[in-house]
Design an enzyme around this catalytic site. Structure first.
Site, PDB file in Angstrom:
ATOM      1  N   ASP A 106      59.199  73.817  20.920  1.00 15.40           N
ATOM      2  CA  ASP A 106      58.887  72.775  19.945  1.00 15.40           C
ATOM      3  C   ASP A 106      57.533  72.128  20.222  1.00 15.40           C
ATOM      4  O   ASP A 106      56.917  72.373  21.264  1.00 15.40           O
ATOM      5  CB  ASP A 106      59.996  71.707  19.936  1.00 15.40           C
ATOM      6  CG  ASP A 106      60.484  71.324  21.327  1.00 15.40           C
ATOM      7  OD1 ASP A 106      59.779  71.620  22.306  1.00 15.40           O
ATOM      8  OD2 ASP A 106      61.564  70.739  21.434  1.00 15.40           O
ATOM      9  N   ASP A 158      71.935  63.301  23.978  1.00 13.17           N
ATOM     10  CA  ASP A 158      72.820  63.398  22.805  1.00 13.17           C
ATOM     11  C   ASP A 158      73.165  64.863  22.497  1.00 13.17           C
ATOM     12  O   ASP A 158      73.636  65.175  21.412  1.00 13.17           O
ATOM     13  CB  ASP A 158      72.172  62.731  21.582  1.00 13.17           C
ATOM     14  CG  ASP A 158      70.845  63.380  21.195  1.00 13.17           C
ATOM     15  OD1 ASP A 158      70.415  64.345  21.886  1.00 13.17           O
ATOM     16  OD2 ASP A 158      70.233  62.939  20.207  1.00 13.17           O
ATOM     17  N   HIS A 200      71.170  67.391  22.085  1.00 11.44           N
ATOM     18  CA  HIS A 200      70.263  68.208  21.271  1.00 11.44           C
ATOM     19  C   HIS A 200      69.593  69.272  22.138  1.00 11.44           C
ATOM     20  O   HIS A 200      69.433  69.094  23.346  1.00 11.44           O
ATOM     21  CB  HIS A 200      69.242  67.356  20.500  1.00 11.44           C
ATOM     22  CG  HIS A 200      68.136  66.762  21.308  1.00 11.44           C
ATOM     23  ND1 HIS A 200      67.899  65.405  21.387  1.00 11.44           N
ATOM     24  CD2 HIS A 200      67.151  67.317  22.061  1.00 11.44           C
ATOM     25  CE1 HIS A 200      66.840  65.172  22.146  1.00 11.44           C
ATOM     26  NE2 HIS A 200      66.368  66.319  22.571  1.00 11.44           N
ATOM     27  N   GLU A 231      68.347  68.009  16.396  1.00 11.34           N
ATOM     28  CA  GLU A 231      69.014  66.728  16.549  1.00 11.34           C
ATOM     29  C   GLU A 231      70.436  66.787  16.001  1.00 11.34           C
ATOM     30  O   GLU A 231      70.782  67.718  15.254  1.00 11.34           O
ATOM     31  CB  GLU A 231      68.208  65.671  15.774  1.00 11.34           C
ATOM     32  CG  GLU A 231      66.782  65.476  16.282  1.00 11.34           C
ATOM     33  CD  GLU A 231      66.719  64.664  17.568  1.00 11.34           C
ATOM     34  OE1 GLU A 231      67.603  64.808  18.429  1.00 11.34           O
ATOM     35  OE2 GLU A 231      65.756  63.882  17.704  1.00 11.34           O
TER      36      GLU A 231
HETATM   37  C1  GLP Z   1      62.939  66.647  24.403  1.00  8.20           C
HETATM   38  C2  GLP Z   1      62.717  68.140  24.210  1.00  8.20           C
HETATM   39  C3  GLP Z   1      63.966  68.907  24.616  1.00  8.20           C
HETATM   40  C4  GLP Z   1      64.407  68.494  25.997  1.00  8.20           C
HETATM   41  C5  GLP Z   1      64.724  67.016  25.994  1.00  8.20           C
HETATM   42  C6  GLP Z   1      65.262  66.508  27.323  1.00  8.20           C
HETATM   43  O1  GLP Z   1      63.699  66.097  23.389  1.00  8.20           O
HETATM   44  N1  GLP Z   1      62.403  68.455  22.855  1.00  8.20           N
HETATM   45  O2  GLP Z   1      63.658  70.294  24.585  1.00  8.20           O
HETATM   46  O3  GLP Z   1      65.518  69.245  26.393  1.00  8.20           O
HETATM   47  O4  GLP Z   1      63.515  66.351  25.662  1.00  8.20           O
HETATM   48  O5  GLP Z   1      64.241  66.105  28.173  1.00  8.20           O
HETATM   49  P1  GLP Z   1      64.473  65.723  29.693  1.00  8.20           P
HETATM   50  O6  GLP Z   1      64.526  66.993  30.437  1.00  8.20           O
HETATM   51  O7  GLP Z   1      63.259  64.910  30.048  1.00  8.20           O
HETATM   52  O8  GLP Z   1      65.741  64.942  29.784  1.00  8.20           O
END
Ligand code: GLP
Length: 281
Positions: A72, A141, A143, A148
């Protein structure tokens, strides 16, 4: 689905990085010309990238024949913004390994025609022969990428509005100011992830415990989008002890028992061939 539980974040990262290196080294050049790797951002994968850099520097792996696709990218901030996923990936991984620049694919959140960019991203993945291994993280959450809650479980690469939850969570990278966090992103879809030959999900920290319970013990549904991985034929979730706090004791024991038994089978003992005495932790 396999659930591999390790003591802490570093052990989780080491397991995943070692597995990725093992896969790259067995697939290239024996089976095909390129290994196609899907990559995430976020704080969880950083120790994986550090370990991959260490293994590269120790001559255990080369990325010359690896093609990457990131999951993304934000829309609305320049590519060279310190918090863009382009900047993140070059800073934390690509600048430190031998991957050819042309092999790196990250959605362009500044494309003039964003819808074309999304469709083209799917085509590029197809042209590369599909993703061999997708590494993913999850949000608290549930995702995955920026799919989302409420995302279509058959979605493809597209533009998504970020939920307030995600904007608040990601404000830690934007001076804790929700107003600075982009409100939209390009993200690969759930179907894009499901098409990968193999998916590995990193889940670490107590703040992911509720999500882990939802995606492992509860049913497939579009609110906890990573739950769709229950339908993937080759999905491995690698998590730390902290993140298992909301799983049933029986579930944790069940998956730990499987790992113990699998470790005894010769076909799963690939770890035995992966000795890196100089940097083994
Ligand atoms: C963002 C990214 C996700 C990732 C999430 C969790 O939303 N788009 O791909 O999994 O963050 O991030 P973290 O690893 O900092 O908890």
């Amino acid at each position: 689905m396999r659930l591999i539980i390790r003591d802490n974040k570093q052990e989780v990262a080491n397991w995943i990085a070692d597995y990725v290196v093992y896969k790259i080294n067995t697939v290239v050049p024996a089976l095909k010309e390129h290994f196609v790797l899907g990559l995430p951002t976020g704080s969880s994968p950083i120790p994986i990238y550090q370990r991959l850099i260490e293994l590269y520097k120790a001559d255990k792996v080369s990325f010359q024949n690896v093609i990457t696709f990131n999951m993304d990218e934000y829309i609305g901030i320049p590519e060279n913004h310190p918090q863009s996923y382009h900047s993140f990936m070059w800073k934390h991984l690509f600048n430190h390994i031998d991957i050819p620049e042309n092999n790196v694919n990250i959605p362009n959140g500044n494309a003039i025609d964003l819808e074309f960019e999304c469709a083209e991203y799917e085509e590029k993945i197809k042209r590369a022969g599909g993703i061999d291994l997708f590494i993913a993280g999850i949000g608290s959450d549930g995702h995955i990428a920026f799919n989302e809650p409420g995302s279509s479980l058959s979605s493809r690469t597209r533009i998504k509005l970020l939920t307030y939850d995600t904007i608040v969570a990601n404000s830690r990278f934007f001076d804790n100011d929700v107003n600075k966090v982009p409100k939209m992103a390009i993200t690969i879809g759930i179907a894009t992830i499901m098409d990968a030959k193999e998916v590995i999900v990193i889940v670490t920290g107590y703040n992911k415990a509720h999500a882990l319970d939802k995606i492992v013990e509860q049913g497939v549904n579009h609110i906890w989008t990573a739950s769709m991985l229950q339908l993937h034929p080759h999905c491995i979730i690698v998590c730390d002890e902290e993140s298992t706090m909301e799983l049933k004791v029986g579930t944790v024991k069940y998956f730990k028992d499987i790992e113990i038994e699998m470790g005894k089978l010769p076909m799963f003992s690939y770890k035995k061939n992966m000795t890196y005495p100089d940097i083994e932790r």
